[in-house]
Design an enzyme around this catalytic site. Structure first.
Site, mmCIF file in Angstrom:
data_model
loop_
_atom_site.group_PDB
_atom_site.id
_atom_site.type_symbol
_atom_site.label_atom_id
_atom_site.label_comp_id
_atom_site.label_asym_id
_atom_site.label_seq_id
_atom_site.Cartn_x
_atom_site.Cartn_y
_atom_site.Cartn_z
ATOM 1 N N ARG A 89 -99.688 12.925 -0.379
ATOM 2 C CA ARG A 89 -99.277 13.908 -1.372
ATOM 3 C C ARG A 89 -98.386 13.207 -2.382
ATOM 4 O O ARG A 89 -97.562 12.365 -2.025
ATOM 5 C CB ARG A 89 -98.522 15.074 -0.707
ATOM 6 C CG ARG A 89 -99.436 16.063 -0.010
ATOM 7 C CD ARG A 89 -100.241 16.858 -1.034
ATOM 8 N NE ARG A 89 -101.149 17.817 -0.438
ATOM 9 C CZ ARG A 89 -102.427 17.581 -0.214
ATOM 10 N NH1 ARG A 89 -102.931 16.389 -0.489
ATOM 11 N NH2 ARG A 89 -103.207 18.508 0.293
ATOM 12 N N GLU A 103 -99.016 16.403 -10.940
ATOM 13 C CA GLU A 103 -100.409 16.398 -11.409
ATOM 14 C C GLU A 103 -100.713 17.712 -12.127
ATOM 15 O O GLU A 103 -100.257 18.766 -11.692
ATOM 16 C CB GLU A 103 -101.366 16.255 -10.209
ATOM 17 C CG GLU A 103 -101.276 14.926 -9.499
ATOM 18 C CD GLU A 103 -102.197 14.872 -8.274
ATOM 19 O OE1 GLU A 103 -103.048 15.780 -8.117
ATOM 20 O OE2 GLU A 103 -102.072 13.938 -7.469
ATOM 21 N N HIS A 128 -106.557 11.549 -7.988
ATOM 22 C CA HIS A 128 -106.578 12.349 -6.764
ATOM 23 C C HIS A 128 -108.015 12.537 -6.270
ATOM 24 O O HIS A 128 -108.465 13.660 -6.002
ATOM 25 C CB HIS A 128 -105.909 13.702 -7.006
ATOM 26 C CG HIS A 128 -105.442 14.375 -5.746
ATOM 27 N ND1 HIS A 128 -104.402 15.265 -5.724
ATOM 28 C CD2 HIS A 128 -105.881 14.298 -4.458
ATOM 29 C CE1 HIS A 128 -104.225 15.715 -4.491
ATOM 30 N NE2 HIS A 128 -105.105 15.136 -3.705
#
Length: 354
Positions: free
Chosen positions: A214, A243, A260
């Site tokens: 994360r 993000e 990601h």
């Protein structure tokens, strides 16, 4: 008597789901995950989402929603305390893309080792977080011959310290540290900013740091300072703080920076879609008053997803990198970082195997 849900709202970037979700719902609405509003879900019974949909009181209060499936491993975008109070059941997809993340880490290391002309068998790799994903990363790296240390305080506390290393041991012994923890803000082992300025100041071997867990597990400002000051050799970052509005100065400095997508193989996506639909089916079987015929139909229902095969060039120097080269994803993001969400949402086909 309920024979079907009335309505399902689904993130329109969940792949392979159209045509399958319709087996479970009378009405299916597909919307961009980040744009799903309280108005959209007010009359919905089921949500199938990804990390871009914050499922909390602001979205769900006063709605008809009774079950949420998130087609992801992580679930910090779900306010689970609120969901429990509201009587809304939920399910995630643990391990769905673990092998994909293992592929990403292995191939990134292969690429880095080739460029730096180092032998991976000479290196010590520390894996932080050894759940489904960490185990898959371990399995992917073992054939490379590197020495591997495992760090997972919750597992060590539950299972005993044997076989696990402390973070302090990783700080002093590892040439590579790869992070695969969930994001936790409280409890005995919180992971928010686990890799902060203090931790990054005590890395004896100037390691390569990889984050596929994360974004908020690594303090991105402190990471950039560590790069600037040479306290780490390089960084490979797939998950970022804030993000999609990531730290552009950090993106410019990392060895690989991707949007990601470590877990975004077609295989991993198909697993997540299938697991989400199975979770909805199982919820209906347990919580709806179904007729015998409908119950038997649901029990026998499968969600088969056929993926196209991958073909490798016969001249490939590295079959692994020929199948998937993370440098391609990094170059696309570094060239157009403002397209973070688009690069993620429109991710091209990537297979884990031929």
């Amino acid at each position: 008597m309920n024979t079907k849900m009335n309505k399902a709202v689904i993130d329109n970037k969940i792949p392979y789901i159209k045509g399958l979700a319709e087996k479970l719902a009378d009405e299916v609405v597909y919307l961009p995950g980040a744009e799903i509003t309280a108005k959209d879900v007010k009359d919905a019974d089921i949500l199938i989402v990804r990390t871009r949909t914050r499922c909390n009181a602001e979205l769900l209060e006063g709605s008809r929603v009774r079950f949420i499936a998130t087609a992801t491993i992580g679930y910090d975008h779900l306010d689970v305390d609120y969901l429990e109070k509201a009587g809304i059941r939920w399910a995630n997809c643990p391990g769905c893309n673990a092998t994909s993340v293992g592929q990403y880490v292995r191939n990134s290391l292969l690429l880095w080792a080739m460029e730096k002309k180092v032998s991976l068998s000479d290196l010590c790799v520390g894996i932080v977080g050894v759940g489904n994903v960490g185990r898959a990363v371990h399995a992917a790296l073992q054939p490379l011959g590197c020495r591997i240390l495992l760090n997972d305080p919750p597992r060590a506390a539950a299972e005993g310290a044997a076989g696990f290393s402390t973070l302090a041991e990783l700080q002093t012994q590892c040439d590579v540290i790869t992070i695969h923890t969930p994001l936790t803000l409280s409890g005995p082992h919180p992971t928010f900013h686990l890799f902060n300025d203090a931790v990054l100041h005590h890395l004896s071997r100037r390691p390569l740091l990889i984050n596929c867990g994360r974004g908020e597990v690594v303090d991105n400002e402190a990471l950039e300072a560590a790069l600037d000051e040479g306290r780490i050799a390089q960084a490979i970052i797939d998950t970022w703080e804030n993000e999609p509005d990531i730290r552009l100065s950090l993106l410019e400095k990392v060895y690989l920076g991707t949007p990601h997508i470590a877990g975004y193989s077609a295989d991993g996506k198909a697993n997540a879609t299938r697991m989400s639909l199975e979770a909805v089916r199982d919820y209906l079987l347990q919580h709806d008053d179904l007729g015998k015929e409908r119950m038997e139909t649901l029990k026998s229902m499968t969600f088969k997803i056929d993926l196209p095969k991958a073909h490798l060039p016969s001249s490939a120097r590295s079959p692994e990198l020929a199948l998937y080269n993370p440098q391609d994803d990094s170059e696309r993001l570094k060239k157009q970082p403002q397209l973070f969400e688009k690069l993620r949402g429109d991710y091209p086909l990537r297979r884990e195997q031929t």
